[in-house]
Every structure is written in structure tokens, then in C-alpha cells.
Motif scaffolding. Sequence first.
Motif, short mmCIF file in Angstrom:
data_model
loop_
_atom_site.label_atom_id
_atom_site.label_comp_id
_atom_site.label_asym_id
_atom_site.label_seq_id
_atom_site.Cartn_x
_atom_site.Cartn_y
_atom_site.Cartn_z
N ALA A 82 0.89 -1.15 -0.22
CA ALA A 82 -0.06 -0.04 0.22
C ALA A 82 0.82 1.32 -0.07
O ALA A 82 0.58 2.23 -0.76
CB ALA A 82 -0.90 -0.14 1.18
N ILE A 83 2.07 1.21 0.92
CA ILE A 83 2.65 2.43 0.77
C ILE A 83 3.58 2.39 -0.54
O ILE A 83 3.81 3.70 -1.19
CB ILE A 83 3.64 2.41 1.92
N LEU A 84 3.91 1.58 -1.13
CA LEU A 84 4.70 1.68 -2.32
C LEU A 84 3.64 2.23 -3.69
O LEU A 84 3.97 2.86 -4.32
CB LEU A 84 5.17 0.19 -2.84
N MET A 85 2.42 1.74 -3.39
CA MET A 85 1.13 2.12 -4.35
C MET A 85 1.09 3.72 -4.15
O MET A 85 0.86 4.51 -5.03
CB MET A 85 0.21 1.43 -4.36
N LEU A 86 1.06 4.00 -2.97
CA LEU A 86 0.84 5.40 -2.51
C LEU A 86 1.97 6.27 -3.09
O LEU A 86 1.77 7.42 -3.91
CB LEU A 86 0.77 5.51 -1.01
N VAL A 87 3.18 5.87 -2.88
CA VAL A 87 4.48 6.56 -3.34
C VAL A 87 4.43 6.86 -4.79
O VAL A 87 4.73 7.94 -5.39
CB VAL A 87 5.59 5.98 -2.74
N GLY A 88 4.26 5.67 -5.59
CA GLY A 88 4.08 5.68 -6.88
C GLY A 88 2.97 6.63 -7.50
O GLY A 88 3.18 7.18 -8.59
N LEU A 89 1.94 6.47 -6.90
CA LEU A 89 0.69 7.24 -7.49
C LEU A 89 0.97 8.69 -7.16
O LEU A 89 0.74 9.61 -8.11
CB LEU A 89 -0.49 6.80 -6.79
N ASN A 90 1.65 8.93 -6.09
CA ASN A 90 2.03 10.40 -5.90
C ASN A 90 3.03 10.86 -6.48
O ASN A 90 2.73 12.19 -7.26
CB ASN A 90 2.37 10.54 -4.29
N TYR A 91 4.15 10.21 -7.18
CA TYR A 91 4.93 10.52 -7.94
C TYR A 91 4.35 10.77 -9.52
O TYR A 91 4.73 11.61 -10.19
CB TYR A 91 6.17 9.56 -7.93
#
Length: 234
Positions: A82-91
Amino acid sequence: RIAYRPLRGAPRLVPLISAIGVSFFLQDIMRFYQSAANGDFYRSFPTFGPFSERLVLFAVDLNGRPLDIAIQVKSVIMVVVAILMLVGLNYLVNATRLGKAIRAVAQDQRTASLMGINVNAIIAMTFLIGGALGGAAGALFAFKFTRVDPFVGFLPGLKAFTAAVLGGIGNITGAMLGGIVLGLLESFAASYLSFFTKGAFGAEYKDIFAFAILIAILIFRPSGLLGQTVGQKA
């Protein structure tokens, strides 16, 4: 193309109602297909034995009895993904050309079109990204609970909407924060609601507690925890 494009000029509530209707249609289509093909519409997934083990974080002494505070390996994996998806989407949204185009279309479709942005393509790509993230969330749900059906995403979807409102609509980090806060409040309600109400309400009322938070946020802070209050365009 069918459920959204004709409604682009409509008030914001209209596409939301259309989306709910389409979701009901797709759920029943999958239920009918799975029931006709397999006799039922429930699906079980492997338990992935090693991932079901518990990691002991620390131990506490409770009235002379040691109590281990532990978490499942599955839960750790879900948090990391979930954190990786959040960081990826934010980027993607804030640091790429596609993200800039998405934000431009979200702010003003007509002006974005005049600037040379293909509005239809950007909207389609946004739906594609959202669908991919929703599919990833569904895979994590199946990984955690090992049993799914066409209707299993309805309540988590409502809670995701609650988390987005709690964190601030349009704020990616706020949605993640809203999900964490909502999860903690639900866990607290499930654990202590019966104690504080002297048995009148039990853990089964935790969903009501979650939606009571949604009502309170909409009344007292509609912009959410990290959202900003913006005026409507004339």
C-alpha cells in the motif's frame, strides 16, 4: 464512454450515481456468470501458509501473564504494498507529464483542451490507473482473507470513500491518512465499544461507527483533514 462521457457537464452527484449503478450492474453480471459456470459465485484462494504466520513485535506483562503483541506476515506485506502504491501514485500525479495533464483536466477541461491536451485520452488513462489500483486492492483483499465474491468490494468501497472524505477529497496522502485513522478508530470501536456501552453495543457495530465519522466530517469539516476549502466556479 457510456456511463460517464454523456454526463461530463452534469452536476458532480450525477456521475457518482451513474458509477454506483454501473458497479451494481457489473456485480450482478459476474454473479450470474459465476453461478451459471460453477454453481456458486464464491471463490477461495490459497492460504499461503508461511505468510499466515505471526511476527512477534514485543511482549508485555498483563497482570503477571506475558502477552505477545504480534502481526501477521500478510498484514506487513499489505502495508508495504500500500505504501509503495501511494508513493508511486503520488509521484505519477505530481512529477510526470501525465500527472500534470491529469491535474489540468481535473481543474478545467476546456482550458486543458485549448492547451493541446487530449481530454478524452487523459480521462480514459485516469480510469485505467484507478481500475489497476482497485484491482491491486482486490488482490490484496483476497490474499488476506482468501475468499471473495462479486459483492465483497461494496463495503470496503464505501469505507474507502469515507477514508477519502476524512483525509480530504483530491489529496492522495490525505486519503492514505484517512484510511489509517479510520482503521484505527474502527479497531478501537470493535475492541472497546462493548465495554463503554456496558454490553449494549458490540464489535458488530463498528461499521456504524465508521459511517458516523463520515457524517460528522461532512457536517463539521467537509474539506477533510488535509483538504483545502475551494470555491465553486460560476
